[in-house]
Design an enzyme around this catalytic site. Structure first.
Site, PDB file in Angstrom:
ATOM      1  N   ASP A   1     -10.454   1.591 -24.281  1.00 38.27           N
ATOM      2  CA  ASP A   1     -10.766   1.469 -22.860  1.00 38.27           C
ATOM      3  C   ASP A   1     -10.897   2.807 -22.180  1.00 38.27           C
ATOM      4  O   ASP A   1     -10.297   3.772 -22.598  1.00 38.27           O
ATOM      5  CB  ASP A   1      -9.596   0.804 -22.129  1.00 38.27           C
ATOM      6  CG  ASP A   1      -9.560  -0.648 -22.374  1.00 38.27           C
ATOM      7  OD1 ASP A   1     -10.597  -1.186 -22.710  1.00 38.27           O
ATOM      8  OD2 ASP A   1      -8.469  -1.225 -22.232  1.00 38.27           O
TER       9      ASP A   1
ATOM     10  N   PRO B   1       0.810  -1.226   0.000  1.00 39.87           N
ATOM     11  CA  PRO B   1       0.000   0.000   0.000  1.00 39.87           C
ATOM     12  C   PRO B   1       0.844   1.279   0.000  1.00 39.87           C
ATOM     13  O   PRO B   1       0.333   2.345  -0.276  1.00 39.87           O
ATOM     14  CB  PRO B   1      -0.834  -0.099   1.287  1.00 39.87           C
ATOM     15  CG  PRO B   1      -0.241  -1.199   2.087  1.00 39.87           C
ATOM     16  CD  PRO B   1       0.539  -2.063   1.167  1.00 39.87           C
TER      17      PRO B   1
ATOM     18  N   GLU C   1       2.262  -7.376   8.527  1.00 41.27           N
ATOM     19  CA  GLU C   1       2.289  -5.920   8.694  1.00 41.27           C
ATOM     20  C   GLU C   1       3.326  -5.254   7.805  1.00 41.27           C
ATOM     21  O   GLU C   1       3.487  -4.047   7.825  1.00 41.27           O
ATOM     22  CB  GLU C   1       2.558  -5.545  10.156  1.00 41.27           C
ATOM     23  CG  GLU C   1       1.596  -6.163  11.146  1.00 41.27           C
ATOM     24  CD  GLU C   1       0.147  -5.831  10.841  1.00 41.27           C
ATOM     25  OE1 GLU C   1      -0.134  -4.682  10.514  1.00 41.27           O
ATOM     26  OE2 GLU C   1      -0.690  -6.733  10.945  1.00 41.27           O
TER      27      GLU C   1
ATOM     28  N   ARG D   1      -3.452  -7.448 -20.942  1.00 43.42           N
ATOM     29  CA  ARG D   1      -4.285  -6.899 -22.020  1.00 43.42           C
ATOM     30  C   ARG D   1      -3.451  -6.205 -23.087  1.00 43.42           C
ATOM     31  O   ARG D   1      -3.912  -6.012 -24.195  1.00 43.42           O
ATOM     32  CB  ARG D   1      -5.338  -5.951 -21.445  1.00 43.42           C
ATOM     33  CG  ARG D   1      -6.266  -6.674 -20.479  1.00 43.42           C
ATOM     34  CD  ARG D   1      -7.389  -5.835 -19.931  1.00 43.42           C
ATOM     35  NE  ARG D   1      -8.364  -5.517 -20.945  1.00 43.42           N
ATOM     36  CZ  ARG D   1      -8.468  -4.364 -21.555  1.00 43.42           C
ATOM     37  NH1 ARG D   1      -7.667  -3.372 -21.238  1.00 43.42           N
ATOM     38  NH2 ARG D   1      -9.373  -4.177 -22.482  1.00 43.42           N
TER      39      ARG D   1
HETATM   40  N1  ADE Z   1      -1.075  -4.918  -0.091  1.00 41.00           N
HETATM   41  C1  ADE Z   1      -1.942  -4.489   0.836  1.00 41.00           C
HETATM   42  N2  ADE Z   1      -2.647  -3.457   0.367  1.00 41.00           N
HETATM   43  C2  ADE Z   1      -2.214  -3.216  -0.908  1.00 41.00           C
HETATM   44  C3  ADE Z   1      -2.549  -2.258  -1.901  1.00 41.00           C
HETATM   45  N3  ADE Z   1      -3.473  -1.333  -1.707  1.00 41.00           N
HETATM   46  N4  ADE Z   1      -1.886  -2.319  -3.060  1.00 41.00           N
HETATM   47  C4  ADE Z   1      -0.928  -3.238  -3.271  1.00 41.00           C
HETATM   48  N5  ADE Z   1      -0.559  -4.161  -2.380  1.00 41.00           N
HETATM   49  C5  ADE Z   1      -1.197  -4.148  -1.192  1.00 41.00           C
END
Ligand code: ADE
Length: 240
Positions: free
Chosen positions: A168, A88, A115, A153
């Site tokens: 697209d 993330p 985590e 794709r």
């Molecule tokens: N792992 C946990 N959340 C994620 C996200 N939003 N994007 C990519 N990998 C992740």
């Protein structure tokens, strides 16, 4: 293209790699996918892959050795490759990024869990960190699937008609126009007249305007006036 997915949960990818267009691409050899179990690179009787964080705090951290060694074992030096960690905190994934990644001969997708992943993995073997959106998943597996689909794709032969990739949402910089198929009337809702007459200029104009209208309404942040025609701008002015 060869995609190498490194994960603690290889089974998650089974249906994904067997069904629909990805399944077909794999079957036809347009896309080669290896799913590698990170646990196979963990040492000791119990093959432990995670440990508590130095400095304290909640949760567990993915240990560096099994991940680094799995990448090193599967990175093919003879192929032009890119190692991506799904996390993330990564760079936000986008259509241009998908197109860029489709040029590599090997994509290594490292799925984080717990985590976090020991920072030395990034320092030693990761070329790029990618996030698929501003939310936290339980791991990188679903994010890796998102990247595989978006990249695949662009590979020749995976999507029947290359025009469908060009048209697209996002490829054109606008959201895609609405689509209709038979029947012409359903529960009192008619297919727009402009699509029924076989007049291609009229159809193109209708689609362009609908794409502009939808984009203005839902994603005004995508609109780049320098990429629009004077006719587009005129149309948008009428909708402000
Ligand atoms: N792992 C946990 N959340 C994620 C996200 N939003 N994007 C990519 N990998 C992740």
């Amino acid at each position: 293209m060869r995609v190498t997915i490194l994960t603690l949960f290889p089974q998650i990818f089974r249906g994904f790699l067997e069904e629909s267009l990805i399944g077909k691409a794999v079957e036809q050899g347009l896309l080669k996918v290896d799913v590698v179990d990170i646990r196979g690179y963990a040492s000791g009787k119990h093959r432990v892959t995670d440990d508590t964080p130095f400095g304290g705090g909640v949760g567990m951290v993915l240990k560096p050795e099994p991940v680094v060694e799995a990448v090193e074992a599967h990175r093919l030096e003879k192929l032009k490759g890119r190692a991506v960690l799904l996390t993330p905190r990564g760079e936000l994934f986008s259509q241009p990024m998908a197109r860029e990644l489709s040029a590599f001969q090997q994509l290594l997708l490292i799925c984080g869990r717990y985590e976090g992943v020991d920072e030395r993995v990034t320092k030693l073997v990761v070329d790029q960190e990618i996030s698929i959106g501003d939310y936290v998943l339980m791991g990188g597996e679903v994010a890796a699937m998102v990247v595989v689909e978006a990249v695949a794709r662009y590979l020749p032969g995976v999507v029947g008609d290359p025009d469908s990739v060009a048209e697209d949402s996002f490829s054109s910089g606008l959201l895609k126009y609405p689509q209709y198929t038979r029947p012409r009337e359903y529960r009192g809702l008619e297919v727009p007249e402009a699509l029924l007459e076989g007049d291609h200029r009229k159809i193109e104009r209708w689609r362009r305007r609908e794409a502009l209208r939808l984009t203005l309404e839902r994603r005004p942040d995508l609109i780049r006036p320098d990429r629009l025609s004077s006719e587009d701008l005129e149309f948008l002015k009428g909708h402000l």
